[in-house]
Structure formats: structure tokens, C-alpha cells
Design a protein around this motif. Sequence first.
Motif, short mmCIF file in Angstrom:
data_model
loop_
_atom_site.label_atom_id
_atom_site.label_comp_id
_atom_site.label_asym_id
_atom_site.label_seq_id
_atom_site.Cartn_x
_atom_site.Cartn_y
_atom_site.Cartn_z
N LEU A 16 0.83 -1.20 0.00
CA LEU A 16 0.00 0.00 0.00
C LEU A 16 0.86 1.26 0.00
N CYS A 17 1.92 1.25 0.81
CA CYS A 17 2.83 2.41 0.83
C CYS A 17 3.41 2.64 -0.56
N LYS A 18 3.83 1.56 -1.21
CA LYS A 18 4.44 1.68 -2.54
C LYS A 18 3.43 2.21 -3.55
N VAL A 19 2.17 1.80 -3.43
CA VAL A 19 1.12 2.34 -4.32
C VAL A 19 1.02 3.84 -4.14
N MET A 20 0.97 4.29 -2.88
CA MET A 20 0.82 5.71 -2.62
C MET A 20 2.04 6.51 -3.04
N MET A 21 3.19 5.83 -3.17
CA MET A 21 4.42 6.49 -3.63
C MET A 21 4.62 6.32 -5.13
N TYR A 22 3.60 5.78 -5.83
CA TYR A 22 3.63 5.57 -7.29
C TYR A 22 4.73 4.59 -7.71
N GLN A 23 5.15 3.72 -6.82
CA GLN A 23 6.14 2.69 -7.14
C GLN A 23 5.38 1.38 -7.36
N ARG A 24 4.73 1.28 -8.51
CA ARG A 24 3.73 0.22 -8.70
C ARG A 24 4.37 -1.14 -8.93
N ASP A 25 5.52 -1.19 -9.60
CA ASP A 25 6.17 -2.48 -9.78
C ASP A 25 6.55 -3.07 -8.42
N SER A 26 7.09 -2.22 -7.58
CA SER A 26 7.45 -2.66 -6.23
C SER A 26 6.21 -3.05 -5.44
N ALA A 27 5.13 -2.29 -5.60
CA ALA A 27 3.88 -2.61 -4.90
C ALA A 27 3.38 -4.00 -5.31
N GLU A 28 3.45 -4.29 -6.62
CA GLU A 28 3.00 -5.59 -7.10
C GLU A 28 3.81 -6.72 -6.42
N TYR A 29 5.12 -6.52 -6.30
CA TYR A 29 5.96 -7.54 -5.66
C TYR A 29 5.46 -7.83 -4.24
N TYR A 30 5.18 -6.78 -3.47
CA TYR A 30 4.79 -6.98 -2.07
C TYR A 30 3.39 -7.58 -1.95
N PHE A 31 2.47 -7.18 -2.85
CA PHE A 31 1.14 -7.81 -2.82
C PHE A 31 1.24 -9.30 -3.14
N ARG A 32 2.09 -9.62 -4.12
CA ARG A 32 2.24 -11.04 -4.47
C ARG A 32 2.91 -11.82 -3.33
N GLU A 33 3.83 -11.16 -2.62
CA GLU A 33 4.43 -11.82 -1.46
C GLU A 33 3.37 -12.10 -0.39
N ALA A 34 2.49 -11.13 -0.16
CA ALA A 34 1.42 -11.33 0.82
C ALA A 34 0.54 -12.51 0.42
N ILE A 35 0.23 -12.61 -0.87
CA ILE A 35 -0.61 -13.71 -1.36
C ILE A 35 0.14 -15.04 -1.30
N HIS A 36 1.45 -15.00 -1.54
CA HIS A 36 2.25 -16.22 -1.45
C HIS A 36 2.21 -16.78 -0.02
N ILE A 37 2.28 -15.89 0.95
CA ILE A 37 2.23 -16.32 2.36
C ILE A 37 0.80 -16.75 2.73
N ASP A 38 -0.18 -15.97 2.26
CA ASP A 38 -1.58 -16.22 2.61
C ASP A 38 -2.43 -16.13 1.34
N PRO A 39 -2.65 -17.24 0.64
CA PRO A 39 -3.39 -17.20 -0.64
C PRO A 39 -4.82 -16.70 -0.50
N LEU A 40 -5.34 -16.64 0.72
CA LEU A 40 -6.72 -16.19 0.92
C LEU A 40 -6.80 -14.74 1.37
N TYR A 41 -5.73 -14.01 1.17
CA TYR A 41 -5.68 -12.59 1.60
C TYR A 41 -6.44 -11.76 0.55
N ALA A 42 -7.75 -11.58 0.77
CA ALA A 42 -8.62 -10.95 -0.23
C ALA A 42 -8.19 -9.52 -0.55
N GLU A 43 -7.78 -8.76 0.48
CA GLU A 43 -7.40 -7.37 0.24
C GLU A 43 -6.22 -7.27 -0.73
N ALA A 44 -5.26 -8.21 -0.59
CA ALA A 44 -4.10 -8.18 -1.50
C ALA A 44 -4.53 -8.51 -2.93
N TRP A 45 -5.44 -9.46 -3.09
CA TRP A 45 -5.96 -9.75 -4.44
C TRP A 45 -6.66 -8.52 -5.02
#
Length: 816
Positions: free
Chosen positions: A112-141
Amino acid sequence: MKSTILITLMLLISASCNLFSQNLFHELRSGASKKEDLFSKSKLNYYLNTSHINEYDLEGFLRRGISNLQIGLYDSAIRDFRKLTRDPDKSLTNTVSNTYPRIAAPYFYIGLCKVMMYQRDSAEYYFREAIHIDPLYAEAWTELGSLMMIRGDKETALEYLTRAHEMDPSSTQACYNLGMLWDGKGREAKAIRYLKDAVEINPGFDIAYTLMGYIRLKDNKTYAARRFFKKAIEVNPEAYNAYYMMGLAYLRDIKLEKAYESMTKSYSIDSSNTSVLTSIAGLDIFQGRYQAGIDNILLAYDLSQETEDVSGLSGYFELEFLEILRMLQKKEGLENTEVKLGYDFIKYSSRNQYRTLLNLVEEYAEDHPGSIFAKRLLLFANYFYYIGKKDKIVLENAEELFQTDSSLINARILAAYIYFKSADYMRARQEFTEILKIKPDYAYAHFYLARIAEEWKETLTAIDYLNKAIELAPAYREAYSRRAYLYKSIYREHDAIRDYKKSLALDPGLVWVINNIGNCYKDMGKYDSALYYYSLSLQMDTTSSTVYNNRGTLYHTLGDTLQAIEDFKKAIEIYDRFPYAYNNLGDIYFDSFRLDSALKYYNKALEIRPNFRDFLIDRGDLYYSMEKYDEARLDFEAAHEIDKSYAYILKRLGDCNRIQHDFGKALIHYKMALNKNRFYKYTPYCMGLCYENLQKYDSAMLFLKIAVMIDSSYSSSYERIGWLYYLMGDYENSIQYSEKAIALDDKLSDALFNIPLAMLRKGDISGARKKYAKAVDYCHKRNMEIPENAILNLESLIEEQVYPAEAGQVLADCFK
């Protein structure tokens, strides 16, 4: 004048597409992953008062990180969240014990921080990491789907958001984004279904109502559209887009007065929207209020000139047409018959009566073969008749031609351009993307994809498209100037100047580019260079009120008051209804304490633009300094009606109440200010003063410590904390904080005397007498008055029989 209705019709979409993080801040979920919740409830007071958190305190880092995320301190938030991650490859601090399972939440929040800083590639990495740890993390999806929407990958976005919706059907954000996607695919019924789900989950979600209204408006179902817009306004009276779209719906039904009322309301809430202003101008002209219409068009143009985006008047013909409007307004060098012709031209063009307009101008041109003015109007009349009127027909023909023969790339280009001009950005992006599949080296398509990204507030994406356009067409002047504007918007002034100069090399006559180079240098603090470019711009065009105004603000910054006044008055001489120049003159006289003159110019600016937030704030500040608190409050209240999101206005309303000892009402306004901007400077400090006056010392202490946390260099906060500790009987802390205050500002005479007062209370008689003598000597040497409270406090000690003899001796020794 061409109607601006089509150009502004879909502004809602550009605003809506940037709302992919509508519900950014939520607690950790406790059921989806079936993992143990590692975090208990926060003790907010503890974390606010603790600058150092134990490195194993997971709750502390999480809560402080969320707090920093909420207030926009993204770098600080990331540092806190990284304390909870275990990713040595990313150089993250590994402080979490290996006994704890790896958790998804900090990765999500970093995303979320990366999104607000317009660093979207980095944001995507962290959202995918969250989903990798917890595949049912709806907010990250959901957030990942939102990123795909921004990139134009609608199919992937649809997949991710559908998955998020299945995991968490209560997510308004997922429902809303799915509604947007299905609308973009032409599935309006399905879009409406998701949007209705969104408002069922959150009945106050006004944006969803507005989008449903917009979908109905596209189908020309104006009654149904208005019903949704009214619902949006009902749940949020500040929904300016809903008011604007309501105006368009009334316009479709030829209910002009109601259209005007709705659009005016929209503009009163958001006075930065020049598109709404040009629509109001069109209604003014349509209903015969020609002067008001011309004033509003010219004002919109002046407001947006520096962005090369003139809200419906952005093409070559329309820019030239503005000069005709200026001529009509000033009536210089025009015969009465030409003035009448000009007003008729405005009237018929605003009504889209292009055939009548063309006949009128052709007849006049035949009767006046030597009239240059008539020839210019004839050029516009032909342009409007053959192009402006036929957009819908041209679009239909272009689409039919392309479907018949896909090699007719120009037909598809024309269709894409018309979609863009009509503000149908979703379809325009789709068309330009398809064009690039056929013609990858087409720089024009990259340019307009950049414009669409810009409308959706995707600045870095827009710059990427412009980079490609320039790579394909190194002489593409508009791409350089547009990229320069975007660079300046993200504070990359060096890059902006480079591009403006390249644009200028391709067309040396662009006076506005020279002015913008000056603006960049001014923002960088390179005032000599800024002054050079402003003056160069004025050498090329001596009739630009905007440039005179800009140069005047620079002279004011440099302290050259006389030259600043001269430039502002020159701007007014060129255009006597230029409100910014009047307001800037007010600022100059305010700064030089000529308050009556300042008030005169502020009043003039508000006479021209009576509902402009910043002008009301400036006059309110002036009234406050004149100790006319009732008048100040009226201006701040009027500004608040226009913009309820601006913390400064609420803080100033609090100041007016506090200075008049209405501490309860002051606290209401201060709390509202904190809700808008939790770290707004001085607001917690003022709240501390109010609570102190109400003798609620615990609350006063909390907010004064928050003030210290916000600005550790603000000495008055330490001074008041020191005094509060004294009132609460904690004399050690009272001395400690008073000494901190003096270390920051040795002119704080109250703190100087509070230290020995606390020492007396402790029984340190000798030390107190020395400190008193030193404080008195300090004041005498600097010609500072000894605070009256210093004497009153000693007298209180005598009355309370707290070392009365010693206190009396201090009075005798020090305050002779």
C-alpha cells in the motif's frame, strides 16, 4: 464556441479510476488464513509517548506503521513494517524471532505504501508476497487487481478482482472495481449489479451511486441517472462529481436553470475544476449572460494555461478563439457591427446551430470583404460546422469503415481520438492499444495513451508513454511540453526544464513555454533564472496578464515590493478582472502591515470570484490579525463550505473560538482538523491549550506530547508540557521539559521562571534562588519583560504556605 459538454462528460471515470485504494486502512484479518493473530489491542497512549519501541514488540511496529501510513509518512511506515518481515534478500531488518510464522500483513501494508508512492512495480511484488504467504488474503488480491486495471490489463484485473470478491463478498472496493470493469466491457447490467452490491455493503459509498448514474446517463436514461446522482448527494453533500453529472443530466432534458444550479454547486465545492467552469460558461452564454460567460471562459483559460490543457479549448482553433473573446471583452479596435457579430457567433455556436452560424458569418464577410475579424470568424464557423457538429456521425462512420476493412487504420485513429475528446478514456485506451498492435511505431498513439494515463492520475505511466512517443518521433514538440508538465508535477524541475527547452527549440515562438521555464526555476529557488525567463516571455508578448502576475509573485518573494506591485497592477491593467493579481496585491499590503489596503484588494478579488476558497482564507487571516474575530470566522466558515477537506480552515476556526475563550467549540474544530490531517502543525498544541484551560490536564498532556512528536523543534510545546507537569505535581519532569524548551529557544521567559518555581516546590531553596536571579538578570540584559505570572506564582506559594519565607525572600531579592 464549441459546446464543452462532450469533452467534460466522462470526467467521473478519470477520477474514479484513481480510487482503487478506497479502503486502505483495516485491521488484520483473523479467519481467512487460519493463522494465530499475533497482535493484541494497541495501547495508543503508550506508543504516542514512546519514541523507541523494543525491537521484539511486533504490535508496536505494526500499529506505528499503520499510523504512519494513514498520515502519509510512507518511508517511516515501511521501516516499521519491515521489522515484521523476514526477507534478508531485500536487506530487511530481521528482528522477528524464528519461532513466529511468516505473516502476510506487513507485506500487504508495504505494498500500500508503494502504491501511494507511485512505485507500482514494487507494490506488485509486495502484494504477491502477501498472497504467497496467505493465498486467501482478499485485500491483497483486490489491490493487485486494481494495479492491473491501471495498466490496462482488464482481463487479469477481472480475474484477480473476481477472486477477491469470492473470498470476501463484503469488500466494497472489489465490488466497485468490478462494476467499473464490466462497464468498460459494455456490460452495463452486470456493472450495475456489482455497484448495487457495493452500496448495499456501504450505504454511504457515494462514488458507486455516481458511477451508476453515469452508466444510466450514457444510455440517455436521464431520470434514472438523476435518481442515482441524488442518492450520491444525499449520502455525501460534498459529492461534487455527482452535482456536475446531475447538471449534465438536466442539460440533456433541456432544464437549463437546474443544470446551471447543479454545476454551480459542483464548482463551489471544487473550484479547481476548470471543466465545470467552462460548462457553466456555456450555460451563461446559452442563456444570454454573455459577459459572465466570457469572464468564466477566460478565467478557466488563465487557470489552466500553464498545463497546456484548456478544458475544452485546447486545440489551435479554440486557442485562437479565446483571443477573439478577449477582443470582444475589451472592444478595442472593433466596430459595433463586429461586436454584435461576435456575440451572435458565441450565441449560435454555444447552441450548436452551426449551419445558421455559417450563413450569418458568410453573409457578413461578403458585405465586409476587408474585415480581418470577419475572415477569422469565417474560419472558425467552417471548422465548427464541418467537424464540431459531426463527432457522433464521424465516429459511427469510422467504426463502420474499420469493420469493413481493417487496413483502414486512419478510421480507427479517428475513432480513438473522438473517444478521447469525448472523455471516454476506457474506450480510447482500448482503441489506441489496438492501433499499436497494427502500427507499433505510431508515436501519436503513445502520446494519447499518456494523456489518458494522466487523466487517471497515473503520472509515471504517462511519462513512460511519452518517453516512447519521443523515442519514435524525436521532433514531437507536444510530447516534450507534456512530459515537462508532468515532470514538474512530481517535482522533477530539472527534467521539466530540459523538456521545455527542447519544445522551445522546435517552436521558438511558444511564449507560454518560456513562462513555464520561469515557473520551474522559481520553484527550484533559482530566482535570477526565473526572472530572466519571465522577462523574456514579456518581451515576446507584452499582453500576458498571467506572466506579469507570475513575475510579480517572484518579486514579492525577493522582497522587491515596489516592482511586485507594479507587475500586479500591470496584470490588472491588461485584464481588469484578473482576481489573482488583486489577491496578490492584498498579500503584499498584508505583509507590510498596511491592513486597510490589503482588505481593499482582498475584497476586489472576492468580488470577481466570490466563492474561491483561498481568497476567503487570506481575508479571514487578515481579519484575524486585525482582531476582528467574528468577521474572520465568517470567512473561514464560508471557505469551509466550499472545501470541507482542508485542515487549515478548521484549525483557523478553532483559533477564532479559542481566542474568544469558547474552548469547547474550539476543540470540535481542532478535532475535525486532525481528522483531515493528523499531523497538521500546531493543531495538537492548540488542543493542549484548550484542555489546559478546561483543567483537563491528562488530555492536555496527551495532545502536547503529540505536538512534540510532530515537531520536536517547537519549543512552546515543551514549555506547556513543563507547566502541566508542574500543575500535576511532577516537578522533576516540569524542570526537565522547561529546560528542553529553553535549549530550543532561550527567549521563553515563562519557562525560565518555571524552573526555579518547581525547584522551590521540591525544597531546593538554594538552587531555586540562584535560578531566579539568573532568570531576572537574563531578562534585564535583553530588555525582556519579566512575566507577570512569575510574580503571581511566587505569591501563590506564600498564600499556600509552601516555603513562604523563602518565596518572599525571592520576591524581595529579584523583583525589586
